[in-house]
Design a protein around this motif. Structure first.
Motif: not given
Length: 121
Positions: A63-67, A75-83, A69-73, A8-11
């Motif tokens: 659950e909040k982390n999944a939605l 899907g928005f950009t994996t660069f944020s996870t990399f950073a 950080l993993v899902g919304v952000l 859901l967050g990824g979409a």
């Protein structure tokens, strides 16, 4: 439930990335990929804000982390996870690992893109 929240967050994040990037690019009137640049910057700021607030103001449940950080952000950009992962390594004093992560991923990504292009071209 976790996979549902990530999906859901990824979409939502992917749709937001497309709309925001397109808007920024349209408004800029330049050939430079300013839309992607803006998405990556905004994604990093949002990731940092959520992590910072979670350390000080609220609990970031799985659950909040999944939605968020993993899902919304994610899907928005994996660069944020990399950073964030590079930042966390440096924050833990693992400077060599942080440098390897930064330069390794950028280099490997560019080489991989080139190889995929050459292979299919």
């Amino acid at each position: 439930m976790t996979l549902f929240l990530i999906g859901l967050g990824g979409a939502l994040g992917s749709i937001a990335r497309y709309l925001f990037s397109s808007l920024v690019l349209r408004l800029s009137g330049t050939l430079f990929p300013v839309g992607t640049f803006a998405v990556n910057l905004v994604g990093c700021v949002m990731f940092g804000a959520i992590i910072g607030a979670a350390e000080q103001r609220f609990v970031l449940t799985p659950e909040k982390n999944a939605l968020l950080l993993v899902g919304v952000l994610g899907g928005f950009t994996t660069f944020s996870t990399f950073a964030y992962e590079s930042f966390a390594l440096a924050q833990d004093g693992q400077f060599l690992a942080a440098a390897f992560n930064i330069f390794g991923q950028v280099t490997a990504g560019l080489v991989g893109l080139w190889a995929g292009y050459v292979f299919t071209h």
